[in-house]
Write an enzyme that holds these catalytic residues in place. Structure first.
Site, PDB file in Angstrom:
ATOM      1  N   LYS B  80      17.052   6.917  13.117  1.00  0.00           N
ATOM      2  CA  LYS B  80      17.191   7.014  14.581  1.00  0.00           C
ATOM      3  C   LYS B  80      16.392   8.200  15.094  1.00  0.00           C
ATOM      4  O   LYS B  80      16.337   9.256  14.448  1.00  0.00           O
ATOM      5  CB  LYS B  80      18.667   7.191  14.927  1.00  0.00           C
ATOM      6  N   SER B 155      24.491   4.123  21.308  1.00  0.00           N
ATOM      7  CA  SER B 155      23.132   4.505  21.581  1.00  0.00           C
ATOM      8  C   SER B 155      22.176   4.183  20.433  1.00  0.00           C
ATOM      9  O   SER B 155      20.963   4.212  20.631  1.00  0.00           O
ATOM     10  CB  SER B 155      23.054   5.992  21.881  1.00  0.00           C
ATOM     11  N   SER B 179      28.418   5.224  18.988  1.00  0.00           N
ATOM     12  CA  SER B 179      27.004   4.837  18.973  1.00  0.00           C
ATOM     13  C   SER B 179      26.464   4.224  17.699  1.00  0.00           C
ATOM     14  O   SER B 179      25.339   3.750  17.699  1.00  0.00           O
ATOM     15  CB  SER B 179      26.152   6.053  19.339  1.00  0.00           C
TER      16      SER B 179
END
Lengths: 105, 486, 483
Positions: B80, B155, B179
């Site tokens: 990420k 997210s 997330s």
């Protein structure tokens, strides 16, 4: 509960307060943004009023989730002198210093 | 025979170890797959390309020389874009870091590399991890591999989508309020948020310091266990990281659930849940019961205050964590004649609307006159929420819940009202507030074919039990084997 | 002394002391002063994305030392906090400091003023990180930032507003610096910025309890500046009080050129720092055992040592104070005593001869003087030789530069060169007779009542004896011969 977190009358967060907070946070907001944020923040804070109604007398605020003591490190210089990597992402520099527009005192 | 990119992480690593397949081949397959489907998912912000191939070649060289290159040797993984990767652009999904290249790896990145993994790219996410749908990415929204008009969750939307789209064998995400777990549920993959302190946060761009954790998203529980083993453990550079030893998670998956007591918190079956979601979760619970678990009703009475608590604590910490993005030493700087103007305009230009909103909320919650009523109050209620869990988990080995009230919603559906978006987190947020481990495994699909997830919440540092429960459920079901129709 | 006898000044001082640790407070960079800009830096003290602080244990140890030396309570549990504001030299946009739970609480510092001791209370001592440094670039349209100093550990020492005069403030500051130097935790250099002071000054009608409007004064870069700035403020505020003019609560800067304080021009004087507990650091626990360990290793502190010198050696409080202001000087003095020098005389020689050279050559710039102009053993020997009448004072003084850098025993040197004092009355009578014969004019002047001229004659006798005449005996013999 899922739907129950709606709002009735928005909390009065004023434009002035929004502008004060934006100044603290160093964000330049357009007038439309100020207006939008005043509404958004008002709605959000209103939804949070139920929090204020909870009785939390004597309840310790959670500072950290696991109860541990601060780890400490030995007083040793473990970093070699920095090379150019320290300034590699600098938007502006003057030799080995970071350059910023003048500070108006 | 399955194509290389379809192999599980463990199987891919095993083949590299047995020299049946080269890391370069695996990486080429991954890069090809990325290229093939990326237009449909937009999971990546930066693709590794040459650097990844070079790293793969290096692994191949060492394997050929007889070296043990680690449990993830040669396997392509995605990271990420909140997680620093030395020499590779790291943006946090924001324009303010559009050109930022760190000179350092996050500890988790270094550990992945040490375990032999090859970082094949940086994954799309909501800006500064603030969002539940990946629509707040300053670059482009990511999309759900199961349906292109649907969000992948956020997210860590890119982390979930890339694994579901078979672009990499596993990925790392971060989870502050759900997330990792929400994208795992929406994308039909396994996702784990470890106990707070289980995995180092050093080098992970901070959103909310007391809530952030890094965790794996993978195609099954065993793959997730291998990833967790590689990254977990004490880090002297993170003062909040736990010194507890890391169990051998992979070898402890087999135990089954016979004799385990699993709590079902009544507050988590919320009014207005999508009926298919509730049905799938209840069916999953029935399966666990059949496997020998004892299901007990429990109550977490302060659940209704979790969203407010989270959005005050997280935004307050975030408002301070994001103050360093001031255009002085790195990041976006807009031209200005004076310093104040530089700060104000750079930050205004560099941050998106949601980030600004949360910075404003957090700054307000901490400001003079409001600290007691908002931040302090929220931290006190957080203690009450933790106590709810402590109480329930005294008697139960774990809790099972749905992950979200609905399956993946449409892009643009919730972007008008921030509060509506915040409510997506209702079933995941408390777990971060309490610092507990939370695993998501796929447990069904709705009539539109969109995945449904099951959440297993565990005792602090008891990832072993949580993974074991997930593995047992997987053993009796097929949901994790389904593939997105890309 | 305040400007008006019926107005009382209330003064509090806040000192920031840079600590002499090897590494910075939260990262492994060197804390040493100087170096090329932005070389003693790393991602942590540059505030890069994702970095985290880890506390240096020696900073805590130094804080405990400072707390014990000032009779503070050492908190068993203390916490760090974030102080939030924007400035280019503050890389994270917040400073990690201590706010609600500092490591040291209460305490006091004893000062000596005009022969009396007074105790000035301390509010607290806490740990925090220093910022980087801004300088204006040559053209004035930009600032340049160096982060070498970012993350250097500081102790903030806050006094109670218990000082009433400029003199008290000066004495407090000097005493505090001396204590920190004794503890070897700070080199106390105000000009270089390792020891900084801000003052809080207010005034009120004498005899009232309510505090007047408090003004913060900053930008004082020396002890003298602190004293002048406070004096200026007291006068300014007293005038306002007297004329009924309303005082603004504000921050003022000392202007060393104009010798006045001026209000800060920044319109954001009142900062909202939004303090909250630092989530990246766990609560600091200081167990009793650690405090005991630090306590056992503490040196004797200046005040105790001063009192001991007065009691044990009969020195005056003033002399004892001069000798104990620096630990290395006090150690030197006691080393001399151990070598047999009598206390009062050794004290005298240290204060007049030794410290004169030390100050002239700025040897006291160093935190600990290692190369003395003369060793303690050698000076002690000189003192003894003078005391025994073997040599006179002037001879001894002359030997100091000759002994420098050598291990020579002064007694050997005296013997080898025949520098011994002439105390043989016969020899002196001869020399005196000779001088009287050679200077009839001065002799006549003396006999006619000009007593002062005896100095000239003594000088001539000393010359004749190559400086070795016993001064007292010379006087006696000369005067006897003149009558």
């Amino acid at each position: 509960m899922y739907r129950g977190l709606g709002y009735s009358t928005p909390v009065a967060i004023t434009r002035e307060e929004v502008e004060r907070v934006a100044a603290l946070a160093r964000l330049r907001l357009e007038p439309a943004e100020v207006e939008r944020l005043t509404a958004d923040l008002g709605h959000i804070l209103d939804a949070f009023t139920r929090l204020g109604q909870l009785d939390t007398t004597g309840v310790e605020p959670t500072a950290h989730v696991e109860v541990l003591d601060a780890p400490l490190r030995a007083d040793e210089v473990t970093n070699p002198p920095a090379g150019d990597e320290a300034l590699a992402n600098a938007p502006a520099r003057d030799g080995r210093r970071f350059r910023v527009p003048k500070i108006i005192e | 025979m399955s194509a290389l990119h379809e192999l599980s992480l463990r199987e891919a690593a095993a083949r590299v170890r047995r020299r049946e397949v080269s890391s370069v081949d695996l990486v080429r397959a991954s890069l090809a797959r990325i290229q093939a489907v990326e237009a449909k998912v937009d999971a990546f912000l930066t693709v590794g390309g040459d650097a990844a191939l070079a790293a793969a070649a290096d692994v191949d060289r060492r394997v050929a020389a007889g070296e043990d290159c680690g449990p993830l040797a040669g396997v392509p993984v995605g990271v990420k874009d909140m997680i620093s990767t030395a020499g590779i652009r790291t943006t946090a999904g924001s324009k303010i870091l559009e050109h930022f290249v760190p000179s350092y790896d996050a500890t988790v990145t270094a550990r992945l590399k040490k375990a032999g993994a090859v970082v094949v790219g940086k994954l799309n996410c909501d800006e500064f991890a603030m969002g539940s749908s990946n629509e707040n990415s300053a670059y482009k929204p990511a999309r759900n591999p199961w349906a292109g008009d649907r969000v992948p969750g956020g997210s860590s939307g890119g982390s979930g989508a890339s694994v579901a789209a078979l672009q990499c064998h596993a990925s790392l995400g971060t989870d502050t309020g759900g997330s990792i777990r929400l994208p795992a549920a929406y994308c039909g993959v396994v996702g784990l948020k470890p106990t707070y302190g289980r995995v180092s946060r050093y080098g992970v761009i901070a959103y909310a310091s007391s809530l952030d954790q890094v965790g794996p998203l993978a195609r099954d529980v065993a793959d997730a266990a291998v990833m967790l083993e590689a990254i977990a453990g004490h880090d002297p550079r993170d003062s909040t990281s736990s010194p507890r030893p890391v169990p051998a998670y992979l070898s402890q998956l087999e135990g089954g659930v016979r004799g385990l007591r699993l709590g079902l918190p009544r507050e988590y079956f919320v009014e207005g849940m999508q009926p298919e979601v509730e049905a799938a979760v209840r069916e999953a619970v029935r399966v666990l019961e059949e496997l020998g678990a004892k299901i007990e009703p429990v109550s977490l009475p302060h659940t209704e205050h979790a969203i407010a608590t989270y959005y005050l604590v997280a935004t307050a910490e975030a408002s301070a964590n994001l103050a360093r993005y001031d255009g002085v030493r790195y990041g976006l700087r807009t031209p200005a004649k004076a310093l104040g103007e530089m700060y104000d305009t750079s930050r205004a230009a560099g941050f998106g609307a949601e980030v600004k909103r949360r910075i404003m909320l957090g700054t307000y919650a901490l400001s003079a006159g409001y600290y007691d009523a908002y931040y302090l109050k929220a931290q006190q209620v957080r203690t009450l929420i933790r106590r709810d869990f402590d109480e329930a988990l005294k008697h139960c080995h774990g809790l099972v819940t749905p992950v979200a009230p609905t399956t993946a919603f449409r892009l643009g559906e919730k972007t008008d009202d921030p509060l509506t978006m915040y409510l997506s987190d209702i079933l995941t947020i408390s777990v971060n507030l309490a610092g507990l481990p939370g695993l998501v495994v796929p447990c069904g699909v709705d009539r539109g074919g969109l995945p449904i997830g099951l959440q297993v919440i565990g005792r602090p540092f008891d990832e072993s039990t949580v993974l074991r429960i997930g593995a047992a459920y997987e053993g009796a079901t097929d949901w994790h084997r389904r593939r997105a129709p890309l | 002394m305040s400007a008006h006898p019926d107005i009382e000044a209330v003064i509090g001082l806040e000192v920031h002391a840079e600590l002499l640790t090897r590494a910075k407070i939260f990262c492994g960079c060197s804390a040493a002063f100087g170096g090329q800009p932005n070389t003693n830096v790393c991602p942590i003290c540059l505030g890069m994305p994702g970095v985290l602080p880890v506390l240096n244990r020696r900073v805590v140890e130094f804080a405990i030392r400072a707390g014990l030396a000032t009779a503070c309570r050492i908190a068993e549990r203390s916490r760090f906090a974030r102080k939030n504001y924007f400035y280019p030299d503050l890389p994270k946009g917040y400073q990690i400091t201590q706010y609600e739970l500092p490591i040291c609480i209460g305490g006091q510092i004893e000062i000596l003023l005009d022969g009396d001791t007074r105790k000035i209370g301390l509010t607290r001592i806490h740990m925090e990180e220093d910022t980087g440094k801004n300088i204006h670039d040559a053209h004035g349209d930009a600032s340049l930032v160096d982060f070498n100093r970012s993350g250097v550990p500081l102790l903030e020492i806050v006094s109670e507003p218990e000082m009433r005069t400029v003199e008290e403030a000066g004495a407090y500051l000097r005493t505090l610096r001396s204590i920190l130097q004794y503890l070897e935790i700070c080199d106390g250099n105000m000009e270089e910025g390792s020891f900084r002071c801000d003052a809080n000054v207010s005034v009120r009608p004498r005899g009232t309890a309510a505090l007047g409007t408090k003004v913060e004064v900053k930008n004082m870069n020396s002890f003298r500046a602190v004293e002048k700035a406070i004096a200026f403020e007291i006068v300014r505020q007293s005038e306002a009080l007297r004329t009924g003019e309303k005082l603004r609560q504000e921050t003022r800067l000392w202007d060393a050129d104009r010798e006045e304080t001026r209000p800060m021009r920044s319109k954001e004087q009142a900062h909202d720092y939004r303090y909250f507990p630092e989530p990246d650091l766990l609560p600091l626990v200081v167990p009793e055992a650690w405090v005991d360990e630090v306590r056992r290793a503490m040196p004797e502190l200046p005040a105790r040592r001063r009192d001991r010198y007065v009691r044990a050696y009969g020195l005056s409080p003033y002399d004892a104070d001069v000798l104990t202001q620096r630990k290395d000087v006090a150690d030197y003095f006691e080393a001399g005593l151990a070598d047999g020098a009598p206390a009062k005389e050794m004290a005298n020689w240290v204060m007049t001869e030794l410290l004169r050279i030390v100050r002239e050559e700025k040897l006291d710039d160093a935190l600990v003087i290692r190369d003395w102009p003369i060793s303690a053993a050698q000076l002690a020997k000189l003192v003894c030789l003078v005391q025994a009448g073997t040599i006179n004072r002037n001879t001894a003084k002359g030997l100091i530069p000759r002994l420098r850098g050598t291990a020579t025993d002064p007694e050997e040197l005296v013997r080898a060169e025949g520098l011994g004092q002439v105390s043989d009355v016969g020899a002196l009578e001869a020399a005196v007779a000779d001088v009287i014969a050679k200077h009839p004019a001065q002799v006549a002047e003396f006999r006619s009542g000009k007593d002062r001229v005896v100095g000239f004659l003594v000088g001539q006798v000393m010359k004749a004896t190559k400086g070795k005449g016993n001064p007292q005996l010379v006087q006696e013999v000369l005067r006897k011969a003149l009558t």
